[in-house]
Design a protein around this motif. Structure first.
Motif, PDB file in Angstrom:
ATOM      1  N   LYS A  16     -17.014  28.852  13.674  1.00  0.00           N
ATOM      2  CA  LYS A  16     -16.106  27.814  13.189  1.00  0.00           C
ATOM      3  C   LYS A  16     -15.490  28.258  11.867  1.00  0.00           C
ATOM      4  N   ALA A  17     -14.309  27.741  11.601  1.00  0.00           N
ATOM      5  CA  ALA A  17     -13.629  28.082  10.344  1.00  0.00           C
ATOM      6  C   ALA A  17     -14.236  27.251   9.222  1.00  0.00           C
ATOM      7  N   SER A  18     -15.343  27.715   8.696  1.00  0.00           N
ATOM      8  CA  SER A  18     -16.059  26.978   7.657  1.00  0.00           C
ATOM      9  C   SER A  18     -16.629  27.955   6.638  1.00  0.00           C
ATOM     10  N   PRO A  19     -16.880  27.486   5.409  1.00  0.00           N
ATOM     11  CA  PRO A  19     -17.508  28.358   4.413  1.00  0.00           C
ATOM     12  C   PRO A  19     -18.846  28.914   4.875  1.00  0.00           C
TER      13      PRO A  19
ATOM     14  N   ALA B 165      -6.075  31.162   8.899  1.00  0.00           N
ATOM     15  CA  ALA B 165      -6.003  30.075   9.887  1.00  0.00           C
ATOM     16  C   ALA B 165      -6.185  30.647  11.286  1.00  0.00           C
ATOM     17  N   MET B 166      -6.648  31.904  11.364  1.00  0.00           N
ATOM     18  CA  MET B 166      -6.915  32.570  12.634  1.00  0.00           C
ATOM     19  C   MET B 166      -8.399  32.444  12.936  1.00  0.00           C
ATOM     20  N   PRO B 167      -8.784  32.459  14.207  1.00  0.00           N
ATOM     21  CA  PRO B 167     -10.210  32.360  14.534  1.00  0.00           C
ATOM     22  C   PRO B 167     -11.013  33.527  13.962  1.00  0.00           C
ATOM     23  N   LEU B 168     -12.164  33.224  13.401  1.00  0.00           N
ATOM     24  CA  LEU B 168     -13.046  34.259  12.869  1.00  0.00           C
ATOM     25  C   LEU B 168     -13.761  35.026  13.973  1.00  0.00           C
ATOM     26  N   SER B 169     -13.599  34.576  15.211  1.00  0.00           N
ATOM     27  CA  SER B 169     -14.155  35.308  16.349  1.00  0.00           C
ATOM     28  C   SER B 169     -13.240  36.450  16.762  1.00  0.00           C
TER      29      SER B 169
END
Length: 471
Positions: A58-61, A173-177
């Motif tokens: 997920k896009a989270s810290p 804003a791109m997926p970290l996957s």
């Protein structure tokens, strides 16, 4: 200095901002403290260089901290796409060798309770850093194994082409996957650049964030740009130093619209297997609305075209330090060996790479090879075409014929449009079947699966005839 370790980055960039997310701002030193705590927690769970981790990215810290901790400790990590269903995630996990499934949010709570004293760990350049999943648009996903050298070489190549400057902030804003999103993190470690993290892509939020967080760099897939351009009445996109556009073909009409709006949009070409971009345009190229290339190969990249036709087109092969170790469960690639990208392209007269499409997307009709991207380019240039996707469908006479799915602006007649486009197309390249749709379905990373389109739309396609002009 290990360019992938937050502890080394924090020594050099200690009080610079590293992560900006809503009201949260972490310096490099603060991010390092959290990562070392998470590293200690991962070690206590049994994670090591020999046993990797997997997590929902997920896009989270907390996800960023998990990535930093794994890189610090030399623990191979596999980020799972947050939009995957439970079954899709389970299938992906089944491909991995006994991973420890980590919840980044729980890990964040464990790191907060730890002493943040973690053992030092040395990882060599060939050490496995990450396992990423290919998009699987033409086949089942494969697991790409990327060594540490690949991330370091990719970051160095980017910097040679587009040097960082003090105060740079990169919108994530791109997926970290995906390697495109993950590389924003790894580039920040070596450059002291701040990351501006957003939970997902939203047009209004993106434009507001660019202004409020003083963003200077951004990465988008092509489908994002038309939405941003149409909503950017205040010209916020023009304030960016550069916009890297990748993950799919960058259509000519979107390039033109970006150039006309004064947005420095740079076409890139890369793969998961090459740890992100291997060719990228330069800033001056963004001013040329007619360009169709992806720039010259970056520093450290060798590229060649195995030409099989008189037009100079052929399969693209690359080599360099950013190339993967190999696919999990398959033979490794010799360091310095050539990688077959599976893409078709050519070099133009200036030595710039022009990518036509996937080799396995090629339509063979009556013995002629048709690359869908060639046809899409001419159709997209017609007034009234909002989106277009071209694919092959079986035909009893020709083996395959060209088919097109079109998204049109109101009031445009598809048959008239196709006849107009036919003037620029060889007869065997002209769509013989078509359909008008509201939208063209894509995978979670914005790519079009031509095979899926052919399967889902074949029964509804309409025939197309070009009459006396069809020679």
């Amino acid at each position: 200095m290990d360019a992938l370790k937050i502890s080394h980055a924090a020594t050099e960039f200690r009080d610079r901002p590293f992560l900006v997310a809503d009201d949260l701002v972490w310096t490099f030193a603060e991010a390092c403290s959290r990562a070392l705590g998470a590293q200690q927690a991962l070690s206590s769970m049994g994670a090591s260089s020999g046993r990797g981790i997997a997590f929902e990215a997920k896009a989270s810290p907390s996800t960023i901290v998990t990535v930093l901790a794994a890189l610090e400790a030399g623990i191979p990590f596999a980020p799972l796409h947050p939009k995957w269903t439970r079954d899709e995630a389970a299938r992906a996990l089944s491909l991995l060798p006994d991973p420890i499934h980590v919840d980044p949010e729980l890990l964040a709570r464990k790191e907060a309770a730890s002493s943040a004293v973690a053992p030092t760990h040395h990882s060599g350049p060939e050490s496995l850093a990450a396992r990423l999943f290919t998009s699987g648009t033409s086949a089942a996903p494969k697991v790409v194994e990327l060594p540490r050298r690949a991330f370091v070489a990719s970051a160095r190549a980017h910097t040679e082409n587009l040097p960082f400057v003090d105060g740079d902030r990169w919108l994530l804003a791109m997926p970290l996957s995906h390697v495109g999103g993950l590389s924003i993190v790894t580039r920040a470690l070596g450059s002291g650049t701040a990351i501006v993290l957003r939970p997902s892509f939203d047009v209004d939020d993106t434009l507001a964030t660019i202004a409020s967080c003083r963003v200077t760099l951004a990465s988008f897939v092509p489908a994002m740009l038309p939405k941003l351009l149409s909503s950017d009445g205040d010209g916020r996109l023009r304030s960016l130093r550069a916009v890297l556009v990748g993950g799919a073909a960058f259509p000519a009409e979107i390039r033109r619209a970006s150039a006309e709006a004064g947005v420095p949009a740079l076409a890139t070409y890369g793969l998961t297997e090459t740890c992100s971009q291997i060719a990228t345009q330069r800033l001056l190229d963004a001013r040329d609305p007619s360009s169709l290339d992806s720039g010259t190969p970056l520093h450290g990249v060798e590229a060649r075209i195995d030409t099989t036709s008189s037009d100079g087109l052929g399969r693209i092969f690359v080599r360099g330090d950013m190339v993967m170790l190999g696919y999990l469960g398959h033979p490794t690639i010799d360091h310095g060996g050539w990688l077959d990208t599976g893409d078709v392209g050519s070099f133009d007269e200036r030595g710039r790479l022009v990518v036509v499409g996937r080799a396995d997307d090629t339509i063979v009709t009556g013995g002629e090879n048709v690359h869908p991207a060639d046809v899409e380019r001419d159709l997209a240039a017609c007034e009234g075409v909002v989106e277009v996707a071209v694919f092959g469908v079986p035909d009893p006479v020709w083996g395959q014929v060209v088919a097109a799915a079109l998204v049109l602006a109101p009031g445009f007649d598809p048959e008239h449009l196709l006849r107009s486009a036919a003037r620029a197309l060889s007869s065997f390249k002209r769509p013989r079947r078509f359909i008008v749709v509201d939208r063209i379905a894509t995978s979670p990373n914005g790519k079009v699966s031509r095979r899926a389109l052919a399967d889902s739309l074949a029964a509804r396609l309409r025939p197309m005839s070009y009459g006396a002009d069809d020679k």
